[in-house]
Design an enzyme around this catalytic site. Structure first.
Site, PDB file in Angstrom:
ATOM      1  CE1 TYR A 205      27.316  30.128  27.323  1.00  0.00           C
ATOM      2  CE2 TYR A 205      25.289  28.942  27.762  1.00  0.00           C
ATOM      3  CZ  TYR A 205      26.134  29.988  28.025  1.00  0.00           C
ATOM      4  OH  TYR A 205      25.809  30.903  28.998  1.00  0.00           O
TER       5      TYR A 205
ATOM      6  CG  PHE B  56      35.738  36.607  34.794  1.00  0.00           C
ATOM      7  CD1 PHE B  56      34.402  36.956  34.664  1.00  0.00           C
ATOM      8  CD2 PHE B  56      36.434  36.190  33.669  1.00  0.00           C
ATOM      9  CE1 PHE B  56      33.768  36.890  33.424  1.00  0.00           C
ATOM     10  CE2 PHE B  56      35.798  36.123  32.429  1.00  0.00           C
ATOM     11  CZ  PHE B  56      34.471  36.474  32.315  1.00  0.00           C
TER      12      PHE B  56
ATOM     13  CD  GLU C  19      40.098  34.850  40.729  1.00  0.00           C
ATOM     14  OE1 GLU C  19      40.835  34.454  41.651  1.00  0.00           O
ATOM     15  OE2 GLU C  19      39.679  36.016  40.639  1.00  0.00           O
TER      16      GLU C  19
ATOM     17  CB  SER D  73      29.486  31.957  37.744  1.00  0.00           C
ATOM     18  OG  SER D  73      29.965  31.589  36.485  1.00  0.00           O
TER      19      SER D  73
END
Length: 305
Positions: free
Chosen positions: A52, A221, A223, A215
């Site tokens: 990250y 994915f 989007e 998510s």
């Protein structure tokens, strides 16, 4: 915030985890306000990964929280390793080096939880076991888990790894729910019957592995977020209707939908907006009825046979 045990361990964790993937998008003052605000909300479980921000997010976090021994006692820190540019790497050397680097950036002596980030096709379970044993022996990691792994991959690791695997971080949201909906369509001749993950949800429940949805508001994915998105009018209308009944907003209901599942999941947020994080945390106090849970599922375009 309400808490649950992580896997079959004695570690009690908040039901909502704070994802730190975007923390390096904030300046120092913003990061400090966000992290301190999260703690004020009772959200003291912070999810990191060494990729990250190229590791920067962990350094930003340590600065923002004002890391010290007394501060560290208030925190539950999880990080992930195993992703390298152009490859995945679960070798003993890489795991050990990654953890040392993570600890340095977080300015702490130990991680509460270490997850293997994405399955390595060249994994040698004995090497993973050797790394885990050394990290545990040296007190650098207290609990271990995986991310994005199916049951057979976990079983392969368990051939050699003796520590319980307490968590599996997986993509799951109302609109990305094949992990759930495949179970409705067993032996059916339709696309929904395709078993894409080896029955990982049931496997994790059977083996007391906490599912950590990542998510939780995304469709596809990365989007976009389905909340207030024109592609999902029926879903958003349903979320708004149920939210009004509970005196909260649609973000809270979308998170409560995950928390309603009897797997006792621990969703990982991705926001750096403190108000949005508060909306997520409020879901811990919202219990959806069976009728409302299914109404949300179907409004997202999922079907029952």
């Amino acid at each position: 915030m309400r808490s649950i045990p992580l896997g079959n361990s004695t570690l009690q964790v908040p039901v909502v985890a704070v994802g730190c993937m975007r923390l390096n998008s904030l300046d120092a003052a913003q990061a400090q306000r966000f992290v301190q605000g999260a703690l004020d909300l009772g959200a003291n479980f912070f999810d990191h990964a060494d990729i990250y921000g190229g590791g920067e997010c962990e350094s930003v976090f340590a600065d923002a929280v004002g890391m010290s021994p007394s501060v560290r006692e208030r925190l539950i820190l999880q990080s992930k390793c195993g992703v390298r540019p152009g490859m995945f790497d679960f070798s003993r050397e890489h795991i050990l080096a990654s953890v040392d680097a993570i600890l340095g950036r977080l300015r702490t002596d130990y991680l509460d939880v270490l997850l293997l980030h994405r399955p390595d096709a060249l994994v040698e379970p004995d090497e993973v076991a050797a790394a885990f044993d050394q990290l545990e022996r040296e007190g650098k990691v207290r609990h271990f888990g995986v991310s994005n792994q199916n049951p057979r991959q976990i079983e392969l690791l368990k051939k050699s790894v003796r520590q319980p695997l307490v968590a599996n971080q997986l993509q799951l949201s109302i609109t990305n729910a094949t992990m759930i909906t495949a179970g409705f369509n067993v032996n059916m001749e339709n696309d929904a019957a395709v078993n894409r993950d080896g029955g990982v949800l049931d496997y994790c429940r059977l083996h007391d592995i906490t599912v950590q949805p990542w998510s939780p508001f995304q469709f596809g994915f990365f989007e976009g977020v389905f909340l207030n998105h024109p592609k999902f009018p029926e879903l958003n209308a349903t979320l708004d209707r149920i939210a009004a009944q509970h005196g909260v907003n649609s973000t809270t209901i979308a998170m409560a939908w995950l928390l309603r599942h009897p797997a006792h999941m621990q969703p990982v947020t991705g926001t750096t907006n403190l108000e949005r994080l508060g909306d997520c945390v409020r879901a811990a106090d919202v219990h959806l009825t069976r009728e409302d849970w299914y109404a949300v599922l179907l409004a997202a375009g999922n079907t029952l046979p």
